[in-house]
Design a protein around this motif. Structure first.
Motif, PDB file in Angstrom:
ATOM      1  N   THR A  29     125.972 121.942 -16.286  1.00 19.32           N
ATOM      2  CA  THR A  29     126.457 121.287 -15.076  1.00 19.32           C
ATOM      3  C   THR A  29     126.230 119.783 -15.139  1.00 19.32           C
ATOM      4  OG1 THR A  29     124.344 121.629 -13.906  1.00 19.32           O
ATOM      5  CG2 THR A  29     126.038 123.330 -13.667  1.00 19.32           C
ATOM      6  N   ALA A  30     127.147 119.052 -14.506  1.00 18.42           N
ATOM      7  CA  ALA A  30     127.065 117.592 -14.436  1.00 18.42           C
ATOM      8  C   ALA A  30     127.447 117.144 -13.040  1.00 18.42           C
ATOM      9  CB  ALA A  30     127.993 116.955 -15.472  1.00 18.42           C
ATOM     10  N   GLY A  31     126.745 116.109 -12.540  1.00 13.96           N
ATOM     11  CA  GLY A  31     127.035 115.575 -11.212  1.00 13.96           C
ATOM     12  C   GLY A  31     127.858 114.313 -11.240  1.00 13.96           C
ATOM     13  N   CYS A  32     128.182 113.822 -12.436  1.00 15.58           N
ATOM     14  CA  CYS A  32     129.004 112.619 -12.552  1.00 15.58           C
ATOM     15  C   CYS A  32     129.806 112.685 -13.843  1.00 15.58           C
ATOM     16  CB  CYS A  32     128.137 111.350 -12.527  1.00 15.58           C
ATOM     17  SG  CYS A  32     127.095 111.136 -13.984  1.00 15.58           S
ATOM     18  N   GLY A  33     130.805 111.839 -13.942  1.00 17.87           N
ATOM     19  CA  GLY A  33     131.683 111.861 -15.100  1.00 17.87           C
ATOM     20  C   GLY A  33     130.996 111.486 -16.392  1.00 17.87           C
ATOM     21  N   ARG A  34     130.072 110.539 -16.333  1.00 22.36           N
ATOM     22  CA  ARG A  34     129.385 110.110 -17.548  1.00 22.36           C
ATOM     23  C   ARG A  34     128.540 111.248 -18.127  1.00 22.36           C
ATOM     24  NH1 ARG A  34     128.819 105.068 -19.228  1.00 22.36           N
ATOM     25  NH2 ARG A  34     129.371 104.279 -17.170  1.00 22.36           N
ATOM     26  N   THR A  35     127.828 111.958 -17.250  1.00 12.98           N
ATOM     27  CA  THR A  35     127.026 113.101 -17.705  1.00 12.98           C
ATOM     28  C   THR A  35     127.925 114.202 -18.247  1.00 12.98           C
ATOM     29  OG1 THR A  35     125.306 112.610 -16.074  1.00 12.98           O
ATOM     30  CG2 THR A  35     125.317 114.818 -17.018  1.00 12.98           C
ATOM     31  N   ALA A  36     129.077 114.391 -17.612  1.00  9.72           N
ATOM     32  CA  ALA A  36     130.018 115.417 -18.075  1.00  9.72           C
ATOM     33  C   ALA A  36     130.449 115.143 -19.509  1.00  9.72           C
ATOM     34  CB  ALA A  36     131.232 115.473 -17.154  1.00  9.72           C
ATOM     35  N   MET A  37     130.758 113.888 -19.827  1.00 12.41           N
ATOM     36  CA  MET A  37     131.172 113.550 -21.179  1.00 12.41           C
ATOM     37  C   MET A  37     130.031 113.742 -22.171  1.00 12.41           C
ATOM     38  SD  MET A  37     134.324 113.027 -21.471  1.00 12.41           S
ATOM     39  CE  MET A  37     134.133 112.619 -23.225  1.00 12.41           C
ATOM     40  N   ARG A  38     128.830 113.395 -21.764  1.00  8.99           N
ATOM     41  CA  ARG A  38     127.679 113.560 -22.658  1.00  8.99           C
ATOM     42  C   ARG A  38     127.460 115.038 -22.967  1.00  8.99           C
ATOM     43  NH1 ARG A  38     122.621 114.782 -21.548  1.00  8.99           N
ATOM     44  NH2 ARG A  38     122.826 114.312 -19.316  1.00  8.99           N
ATOM     45  N   LEU A  39     127.558 115.900 -21.929  1.00  8.96           N
ATOM     46  CA  LEU A  39     127.374 117.331 -22.139  1.00  8.96           C
ATOM     47  C   LEU A  39     128.517 117.928 -22.960  1.00  8.96           C
ATOM     48  CD1 LEU A  39     126.079 118.427 -18.615  1.00  8.96           C
ATOM     49  CD2 LEU A  39     124.758 118.280 -20.732  1.00  8.96           C
ATOM     50  N   PHE A  40     129.722 117.434 -22.728  1.00  7.28           N
ATOM     51  CA  PHE A  40     130.861 117.913 -23.512  1.00  7.28           C
ATOM     52  C   PHE A  40     130.660 117.623 -24.996  1.00  7.28           C
ATOM     53  CE2 PHE A  40     134.756 116.551 -25.696  1.00  7.28           C
ATOM     54  CZ  PHE A  40     135.404 117.774 -25.795  1.00  7.28           C
TER      55      PHE A  40
END
Length: 234
Positions: A29-40
């Motif tokens: 799970t990610a709460g922001c776009g930057r974290t989403a890209m890092r997790l992806f």
């Protein structure tokens, strides 16, 4: 299979994550776009669910970046921005589906299952159907059939049935079932497996009170017992 959920609303994000874990997926799970890209980039998920309005980077921007790296990865938008222009932008960026808030849990599960079927079916060696007595299980479709009746299955259901089928006549202990169907990191309660098996029996057994496919082995776990006539003819 791994799912990335990017959503800035904590309640929605945690609720979706709980539902997807209950279906048998590994969830990030990610709460922001930057974290989403890092997790992806670090976890390479098999499916991505994106909100549009997120801090730092919007869902549209995340979708554009992901699609540049992975042209075929399933991407679903889950957003309160449901105007036609938003949906068109999402699809033009390469999204596979768009779910508008508020949404029902059953709808999200159905959409995720549809995406999962496409993903599993397109694998180089998709999982093959198998028989458990009179029940034919189709792992790539997340379905089973008995005669003309179609039974919907979760990813976790399929994992349990595959494991039992692979060890006919053998007692599969609870720890192995948890490891295969829930994953290494999951710390289940003592009743989690029994409750799940009970619900699964209601769907796949002819008579759940007298199960033939998923038999209880007291003090150990569960077993798929092949009928004697089937063993004799094989």
């Amino acid at each position: 299979m791994k799912i990335l959920i990017a959503e800035d609303d904590t309640y929605t994000r945690d609720g979706l994550a709980e539902v997807m874990r209950g279906e048998g997926y590994q969830v990030f799970t990610a709460g922001c776009g930057r974290t989403a890209m890092r997790l992806f980039e670090s976890h390479q998920p098999d499916c991505v669910c994106l909100d549009i309005m997120m801090p730092e980077q919007s869902g549209f921007e995340v979708c554009r970046k992901i699609r540049a790296q992975s042209p075929t990865l399933p991407i679903l938008f889950i957003s309160a921005k449901s105007e036609e222009v938003d949906r068109l932008v999402g699809f033009e960026l390469g999204a596979d589906d768009f779910i508008s808030k508020p949404f029902s849990v059953r709808e999200v599960i159905a959409r995720i299952r549809a995406v999962t079927r496409r993903t599993m079916g397109s694998q180089p060696t998709p999982p093959q159907p198998f028989l458990m007595n009179d029940l034919e299980v189709f792992p790539a479709e997340l379905r089973a059939k008995r005669g003309e009746a179609v039974i919907e299955l979760s990813l976790r259901d399929v994992k349990i049935l595959e494991l039992l089928h692979s060890r006919p006549g053998q007692a599969v202990d609870r720890r192995t079932l948890f490891k295969v169907a829930w994953g290494e990191r999951y710390l289940p309660s003592s009743r989690t497996l029994d409750q799940h098996i009970s619900q699964l029996r209601k769907r796949v057994e002819v008579d759940p009170r007298h199960p033939l496919l998923i038999q209880t082995v007291h003090g150990v776990g569960y077993r798929f017992e092949v009928p004697a006539e089937s063993r004799a003819s094989s």
